[in-house]
Design a protein around this motif. Sequence first.
Motif, PDB file in Angstrom:
ATOM      1  N   GLU A 184     -14.986  79.146  12.384  1.00  0.00           N
ATOM      2  CA  GLU A 184     -14.032  78.690  13.520  1.00  0.00           C
ATOM      3  C   GLU A 184     -12.518  78.696  13.227  1.00  0.00           C
ATOM      4  O   GLU A 184     -11.866  79.313  14.302  1.00  0.00           O
ATOM      5  N   ASP A 185     -12.179  78.577  12.027  1.00  0.00           N
ATOM      6  CA  ASP A 185     -10.711  78.674  11.900  1.00  0.00           C
ATOM      7  C   ASP A 185     -10.153  79.414  10.821  1.00  0.00           C
ATOM      8  O   ASP A 185      -9.048  79.267  10.389  1.00  0.00           O
ATOM      9  N   SER A 227     -22.245  87.055  -3.118  1.00  0.00           N
ATOM     10  CA  SER A 227     -22.330  86.911  -1.602  1.00  0.00           C
ATOM     11  C   SER A 227     -20.843  86.638  -1.263  1.00  0.00           C
ATOM     12  O   SER A 227     -20.052  86.325  -1.806  1.00  0.00           O
ATOM     13  N   THR A 228     -20.791  87.299   0.114  1.00  0.00           N
ATOM     14  CA  THR A 228     -19.313  86.913   0.665  1.00  0.00           C
ATOM     15  C   THR A 228     -19.443  86.742   2.184  1.00  0.00           C
ATOM     16  O   THR A 228     -20.495  87.082   2.780  1.00  0.00           O
ATOM     17  N   ALA A 229     -18.237  86.172   2.533  1.00  0.00           N
ATOM     18  CA  ALA A 229     -18.213  85.686   4.098  1.00  0.00           C
ATOM     19  C   ALA A 229     -16.739  85.575   4.549  1.00  0.00           C
ATOM     20  O   ALA A 229     -16.008  85.471   3.572  1.00  0.00           O
ATOM     21  N   ALA A 230     -16.433  85.790   5.717  1.00  0.00           N
ATOM     22  CA  ALA A 230     -15.258  86.003   6.324  1.00  0.00           C
ATOM     23  C   ALA A 230     -15.504  85.608   7.868  1.00  0.00           C
ATOM     24  O   ALA A 230     -16.495  85.969   8.414  1.00  0.00           O
ATOM     25  N   MET A 231     -14.411  85.233   8.413  1.00  0.00           N
ATOM     26  CA  MET A 231     -14.290  85.045   9.739  1.00  0.00           C
ATOM     27  C   MET A 231     -13.964  86.169  10.688  1.00  0.00           C
ATOM     28  O   MET A 231     -13.268  87.122  10.188  1.00  0.00           O
ATOM     29  N   LEU A 232     -14.616  86.412  11.636  1.00  0.00           N
ATOM     30  CA  LEU A 232     -14.413  87.357  12.660  1.00  0.00           C
ATOM     31  C   LEU A 232     -13.602  87.058  13.299  1.00  0.00           C
ATOM     32  O   LEU A 232     -13.426  86.350  14.187  1.00  0.00           O
ATOM     33  N   VAL A 233     -11.961  87.469  13.339  1.00  0.00           N
ATOM     34  CA  VAL A 233     -10.623  86.695  13.700  1.00  0.00           C
ATOM     35  C   VAL A 233     -10.837  86.722  15.115  1.00  0.00           C
ATOM     36  O   VAL A 233     -10.264  85.602  15.654  1.00  0.00           O
ATOM     37  N   THR A 234     -11.105  87.827  15.817  1.00  0.00           N
ATOM     38  CA  THR A 234     -10.820  87.790  17.264  1.00  0.00           C
ATOM     39  C   THR A 234     -11.910  86.957  18.120  1.00  0.00           C
ATOM     40  O   THR A 234     -12.005  87.204  19.241  1.00  0.00           O
ATOM     41  N   THR A 235     -12.700  86.105  17.366  1.00  0.00           N
ATOM     42  CA  THR A 235     -13.792  85.383  17.933  1.00  0.00           C
ATOM     43  C   THR A 235     -13.374  83.864  17.582  1.00  0.00           C
ATOM     44  O   THR A 235     -12.365  83.632  16.832  1.00  0.00           O
ATOM     45  N   ALA A 288     -17.486  83.461  14.974  1.00  0.00           N
ATOM     46  CA  ALA A 288     -18.218  84.146  14.442  1.00  0.00           C
ATOM     47  C   ALA A 288     -17.771  84.532  12.929  1.00  0.00           C
ATOM     48  O   ALA A 288     -16.519  84.451  12.825  1.00  0.00           O
ATOM     49  N   PHE A 289     -18.679  84.866  12.225  1.00  0.00           N
ATOM     50  CA  PHE A 289     -18.338  85.421  10.876  1.00  0.00           C
ATOM     51  C   PHE A 289     -19.133  86.488  10.315  1.00  0.00           C
ATOM     52  O   PHE A 289     -20.349  86.683  10.972  1.00  0.00           O
ATOM     53  N   MET A 290     -18.706  87.171   9.231  1.00  0.00           N
ATOM     54  CA  MET A 290     -19.683  88.092   8.594  1.00  0.00           C
ATOM     55  C   MET A 290     -20.180  87.572   7.224  1.00  0.00           C
ATOM     56  O   MET A 290     -19.517  86.955   6.785  1.00  0.00           O
ATOM     57  N   ALA A 291     -21.287  88.002   6.755  1.00  0.00           N
ATOM     58  CA  ALA A 291     -21.519  87.599   5.455  1.00  0.00           C
ATOM     59  C   ALA A 291     -22.601  88.748   5.090  1.00  0.00           C
ATOM     60  O   ALA A 291     -23.455  89.384   5.779  1.00  0.00           O
ATOM     61  N   ALA A 292     -22.388  88.924   3.595  1.00  0.00           N
ATOM     62  CA  ALA A 292     -23.214  89.715   3.169  1.00  0.00           C
ATOM     63  C   ALA A 292     -23.885  88.684   1.860  1.00  0.00           C
ATOM     64  O   ALA A 292     -23.061  88.150   0.860  1.00  0.00           O
ATOM     65  N   LYS A 293     -25.170  88.597   1.912  1.00  0.00           N
ATOM     66  CA  LYS A 293     -25.842  87.715   1.056  1.00  0.00           C
ATOM     67  C   LYS A 293     -26.601  87.989  -0.111  1.00  0.00           C
ATOM     68  O   LYS A 293     -27.619  89.045   0.059  1.00  0.00           O
TER      69      LYS A 293
END
Length: 156
Positions: free
Chosen positions: A76-77, A123-131, A134-139
């Motif tokens: 979210e942030d 694993s990695t995760a990050a926010m999709l900023v223009t949402t 939403a976030f992306m993740a490779a687990k």
Amino acid sequence: MKRLNVCLAVGLIMVSVILLSGVVHAKDSTTTYAVTITNLTRGQIISPPVVISHNRNYHLFTAGQPAASGIAELAEDADTVPLTDHLETLSSVFHYAVAGSVIAPGSSVTVEINTKGGFRFISTAAMLVTTNDAFMAAKRLYAVPWKSVVANANAY
């Protein structure tokens, strides 16, 4: 140092793992990987990703279940602090690192991460900023130095 390349794109998020061999590994020795995350989207900025090395007992999140500690704030942030504070308390996590910058479309960022013994999952995760959530993740990518792995990642 080994190389672990992770290429991410919304929709068809592709994770490409390339591990270069050449170092003999003792069971408890620490291995450092350079995790490169490339934004292959056309217009989606990715927040600074969190990269985590962990054992088989750690789960970044489970789709369809309430968000694990720190994931909601990340999605979210783009706030990594609640997630990294939670990671500090877990015996199933060996190491984590946060990239120093956002990843613009067509750009890459590299994060070094340490693994050892039973902590060979990344694993990695990050926010999709223009949402707004939403976030992306490779687990649970298994880090091995002698072969290449290609896996799909998703946007959630």
